[in-house]
Design a protein around this motif. Structure first.
Motif, PDB file in Angstrom:
ATOM      1  N   ASP A   1      10.031 -14.683   2.498  1.00 21.13           N
ATOM      2  CA  ASP A   1       8.830 -13.822   1.983  1.00 21.13           C
ATOM      3  C   ASP A   1       8.686 -13.021   3.056  1.00 21.13           C
ATOM      4  O   ASP A   1       7.737 -12.025   3.279  1.00 21.13           O
ATOM      5  CB  ASP A   1       7.651 -14.881   1.888  1.00 21.13           C
ATOM      6  N   ALA A   2       9.485 -13.009   4.544  1.00 24.21           N
ATOM      7  CA  ALA A   2       9.333 -12.111   5.400  1.00 24.21           C
ATOM      8  C   ALA A   2       9.087 -10.652   5.298  1.00 24.21           C
ATOM      9  O   ALA A   2       8.423  -9.933   5.797  1.00 24.21           O
ATOM     10  CB  ALA A   2      10.528 -12.541   6.636  1.00 24.21           C
ATOM     11  N   SER A   3      10.124 -10.268   4.340  1.00 25.82           N
ATOM     12  CA  SER A   3      10.296  -8.916   3.965  1.00 25.82           C
ATOM     13  C   SER A   3       8.904  -8.244   3.281  1.00 25.82           C
ATOM     14  O   SER A   3       8.450  -7.250   3.487  1.00 25.82           O
ATOM     15  CB  SER A   3      11.591  -8.497   3.526  1.00 25.82           C
ATOM     16  N   GLU A   4       8.626  -9.156   2.367  1.00 21.88           N
ATOM     17  CA  GLU A   4       7.310  -8.877   1.629  1.00 21.88           C
ATOM     18  C   GLU A   4       5.823  -8.823   2.495  1.00 21.88           C
ATOM     19  O   GLU A   4       4.977  -7.961   2.387  1.00 21.88           O
ATOM     20  CB  GLU A   4       7.257  -9.763   0.518  1.00 21.88           C
ATOM     21  N   VAL A   5       5.941  -9.859   3.579  1.00 20.87           N
ATOM     22  CA  VAL A   5       4.935  -9.817   4.376  1.00 20.87           C
ATOM     23  C   VAL A   5       4.893  -8.504   5.110  1.00 20.87           C
ATOM     24  O   VAL A   5       3.849  -7.821   5.569  1.00 20.87           O
ATOM     25  CB  VAL A   5       4.994 -10.979   5.302  1.00 20.87           C
ATOM     26  N   ALA A   6       6.036  -8.169   5.510  1.00 23.02           N
ATOM     27  CA  ALA A   6       6.354  -7.000   6.486  1.00 23.02           C
ATOM     28  C   ALA A   6       5.746  -5.590   5.687  1.00 23.02           C
ATOM     29  O   ALA A   6       5.005  -4.814   6.124  1.00 23.02           O
ATOM     30  CB  ALA A   6       7.620  -6.795   6.931  1.00 23.02           C
ATOM     31  N   ALA A   7       6.190  -5.371   4.538  1.00 22.20           N
ATOM     32  CA  ALA A   7       5.962  -4.375   3.389  1.00 22.20           C
ATOM     33  C   ALA A   7       4.394  -4.334   3.259  1.00 22.20           C
ATOM     34  O   ALA A   7       3.691  -3.197   3.185  1.00 22.20           O
ATOM     35  CB  ALA A   7       6.668  -4.661   2.056  1.00 22.20           C
ATOM     36  N   LEU A   8       3.638  -5.510   2.641  1.00 25.93           N
ATOM     37  CA  LEU A   8       2.152  -5.689   2.752  1.00 25.93           C
ATOM     38  C   LEU A   8       1.521  -5.044   3.848  1.00 25.93           C
ATOM     39  O   LEU A   8       0.407  -4.434   3.723  1.00 25.93           O
ATOM     40  CB  LEU A   8       1.924  -6.942   2.196  1.00 25.93           C
ATOM     41  N   SER A   9       1.714  -5.517   5.134  1.00 22.65           N
ATOM     42  CA  SER A   9       1.231  -5.042   6.378  1.00 22.65           C
ATOM     43  C   SER A   9       1.308  -3.605   6.205  1.00 22.65           C
ATOM     44  O   SER A   9       0.478  -3.000   6.710  1.00 22.65           O
ATOM     45  CB  SER A   9       1.811  -5.837   7.303  1.00 22.65           C
ATOM     46  N   HIS A  10       2.512  -3.195   6.263  1.00 24.13           N
ATOM     47  CA  HIS A  10       2.660  -1.697   6.580  1.00 24.13           C
ATOM     48  C   HIS A  10       1.813  -1.046   5.685  1.00 24.13           C
ATOM     49  O   HIS A  10       1.239   0.021   6.161  1.00 24.13           O
ATOM     50  CB  HIS A  10       4.165  -1.456   6.390  1.00 24.13           C
ATOM     51  N   GLU A  11       1.823  -1.218   4.566  1.00 26.13           N
ATOM     52  CA  GLU A  11       0.904  -0.507   3.534  1.00 26.13           C
ATOM     53  C   GLU A  11      -0.537  -0.680   3.842  1.00 26.13           C
ATOM     54  O   GLU A  11      -1.428   0.559   3.885  1.00 26.13           O
ATOM     55  CB  GLU A  11       1.099  -0.970   2.050  1.00 26.13           C
ATOM     56  N   ALA A  12      -0.822  -1.660   4.093  1.00 24.60           N
ATOM     57  CA  ALA A  12      -2.249  -1.938   4.594  1.00 24.60           C
ATOM     58  C   ALA A  12      -2.896  -1.047   5.730  1.00 24.60           C
ATOM     59  O   ALA A  12      -4.116  -0.743   5.971  1.00 24.60           O
ATOM     60  CB  ALA A  12      -2.663  -3.401   4.724  1.00 24.60           C
ATOM     61  N   TRP A  13      -1.903  -1.109   6.801  1.00 23.28           N
ATOM     62  CA  TRP A  13      -2.160  -0.322   7.962  1.00 23.28           C
ATOM     63  C   TRP A  13      -2.632   1.156   7.870  1.00 23.28           C
ATOM     64  O   TRP A  13      -3.424   1.672   8.741  1.00 23.28           O
ATOM     65  CB  TRP A  13      -0.999  -0.374   9.030  1.00 23.28           C
ATOM     66  N   THR A  14      -2.300   1.705   6.651  1.00 26.87           N
ATOM     67  CA  THR A  14      -2.750   3.213   6.459  1.00 26.87           C
ATOM     68  C   THR A  14      -4.150   3.367   6.382  1.00 26.87           C
ATOM     69  O   THR A  14      -4.645   4.353   6.718  1.00 26.87           O
ATOM     70  CB  THR A  14      -1.801   3.753   5.171  1.00 26.87           C
ATOM     71  N   THR A  15      -4.900   2.277   5.956  1.00 27.67           N
ATOM     72  CA  THR A  15      -6.427   2.519   5.579  1.00 27.67           C
ATOM     73  C   THR A  15      -6.973   1.640   7.001  1.00 27.67           C
ATOM     74  O   THR A  15      -8.127   1.970   7.399  1.00 27.67           O
ATOM     75  CB  THR A  15      -6.728   1.940   4.401  1.00 27.67           C
ATOM     76  N   PHE A  16      -6.154   0.512   7.326  1.00 26.24           N
ATOM     77  CA  PHE A  16      -6.852  -0.366   8.363  1.00 26.24           C
ATOM     78  C   PHE A  16      -7.122   0.251   9.776  1.00 26.24           C
ATOM     79  O   PHE A  16      -8.109   0.230  10.182  1.00 26.24           O
ATOM     80  CB  PHE A  16      -5.851  -1.724   8.397  1.00 26.24           C
ATOM     81  N   GLU A  17      -5.952   0.896   9.989  1.00 23.79           N
ATOM     82  CA  GLU A  17      -6.206   1.649  11.542  1.00 23.79           C
ATOM     83  C   GLU A  17      -6.719   3.191  11.517  1.00 23.79           C
ATOM     84  O   GLU A  17      -7.002   3.801  12.419  1.00 23.79           O
ATOM     85  CB  GLU A  17      -4.696   1.630  12.147  1.00 23.79           C
ATOM     86  N   ASN A  18      -7.020   3.745  10.102  1.00 27.90           N
ATOM     87  CA  ASN A  18      -7.599   5.059   9.934  1.00 27.90           C
ATOM     88  C   ASN A  18      -9.119   4.872   9.572  1.00 27.90           C
ATOM     89  O   ASN A  18      -9.223   5.168   8.413  1.00 27.90           O
ATOM     90  CB  ASN A  18      -6.732   5.935   9.004  1.00 27.90           C
ATOM     91  N   THR A  19      -9.774   4.609  10.297  1.00 28.88           N
ATOM     92  CA  THR A  19     -11.284   4.498   9.826  1.00 28.88           C
ATOM     93  C   THR A  19     -12.192   4.829  11.246  1.00 28.88           C
ATOM     94  O   THR A  19     -11.959   4.810  12.364  1.00 28.88           O
ATOM     95  CB  THR A  19     -11.642   2.996   9.717  1.00 28.88           C
ATOM     96  N   ALA A  20     -13.343   5.175  11.023  1.00 31.46           N
ATOM     97  CA  ALA A  20     -14.213   5.594  12.088  1.00 31.46           C
ATOM     98  C   ALA A  20     -15.207   4.241  12.357  1.00 31.46           C
ATOM     99  O   ALA A  20     -16.047   4.171  13.225  1.00 31.46           O
ATOM    100  CB  ALA A  20     -15.388   6.610  11.558  1.00 31.46           C
ATOM    101  N   ASP A  21     -14.893   2.930  11.620  1.00 32.34           N
ATOM    102  CA  ASP A  21     -15.730   1.971  11.620  1.00 32.34           C
ATOM    103  C   ASP A  21     -15.502   1.098  12.747  1.00 32.34           C
ATOM    104  O   ASP A  21     -16.354   0.300  13.468  1.00 32.34           O
ATOM    105  CB  ASP A  21     -15.644   1.034  10.556  1.00 32.34           C
ATOM    106  N   TYR A  22     -14.325   1.018  13.383  1.00 33.26           N
ATOM    107  CA  TYR A  22     -13.908   0.311  14.492  1.00 33.26           C
ATOM    108  C   TYR A  22     -12.356   0.945  15.016  1.00 33.26           C
ATOM    109  O   TYR A  22     -11.864   1.841  14.421  1.00 33.26           O
ATOM    110  CB  TYR A  22     -13.439  -1.124  14.133  1.00 33.26           C
ATOM    111  N   ARG A  23     -11.961   0.628  16.107  1.00 34.18           N
ATOM    112  CA  ARG A  23     -10.873   1.121  16.761  1.00 34.18           C
ATOM    113  C   ARG A  23      -9.728  -0.143  16.758  1.00 34.18           C
ATOM    114  O   ARG A  23      -9.914  -0.992  17.466  1.00 34.18           O
ATOM    115  CB  ARG A  23     -11.041   1.629  18.023  1.00 34.18           C
TER     116      ARG A  23
END
Length: 210
Positions: free
Chosen positions: A117-139
């Protein structure tokens, strides 16, 4: 493109009550020896939560064919010892092994996963980061998501399990707390990622100069 480097993670304990004597010894003895052998420090961290006061986490970068475990253990300051160590390779981050220098809160999160499952965990994380790290609510900014180097030793063993490691930077504890409720798109990916993990462990740290 995946970075072709090996990252060695080590939890090292010194003799004294605090980490400062250990850090001084690493700077004087260990880091120069590792650089002569072809590696270099990527970062070192002391604990806020999850480490003893005389421990450090040290991550070093190496060529893929290196065997750093013995090199590190053999060049520690007097009285120091490696308590835990892993040899990791990057998945979707980092894209460079340039040493980390940005001050802030760094959280190491270990995931127990099936190797399959390592590759799928990486893909899910990478996709999530596009919104997770682009926000004004936190850094916050994920720095790395590693998988064990030896996870492909027996590709026919679909039940084999191992460890993945996520390292995330935050500007402080308040941002970490606010990031517990990310954007819905990221939250859904993190939920799916959690379904693939068998357990987690987090260590909160701050960076020290190597």
């Amino acid at each position: 493109m995946t970075l072709d480097r090996l990252f060695h993670w080590a939890r090292i304990q010194g003799e004294g009550r605090t980490y400062q004597p250990l850090l001084a010894g690493l700077r004087e003895t260990t880091f120069p020896a590792l650089e002569r052998a072809g590696g270099h420090p990527w970062g070192a961290w002391y604990g806020l939560f999850g480490l003893r006061s005389n421990e450090l986490i040290v991550v070093t970068s190496w060529p893929l064919d290196a065997a750093p475990s013995g090199l590190i253990a053999g060049h520690l300051p007097a009285g120091a010892k490696v308590l835990e160590q892993y040899s990791f390779v990057p998945t979707v981050r980092p894209e460079t092994d340039t040493p980390i220098t940005r001050p802030g809160l760094y959280v190491f999160r270990f995931f127990d996963v099936h190797h399959r499952d390592a590759s799928e965990v990486a893909a899910l994380s990478h996709e999530a980061w596009t919104t997770f790290e682009n926000t004004a609510d936190y850094r916050a900014e994920p720095q790395a998501l590693f998988a064990e180097r030896d996870r492909t030793r027996d590709p026919d063993d679909t039940a084999a399990t191992g460890t993945m490691l996520l390292l995330t930077w935050y500007d402080g504890l308040e941002s970490w707390q606010r990031s517990r409720t990310p954007a819905p798109e990221a939250r859904e990916n993190f939920r799916r990622r959690a379904e693939l993990t068998r357990g987690t462990l987090a260590i909160a740290t701050r960076l020290v100069e190597t």
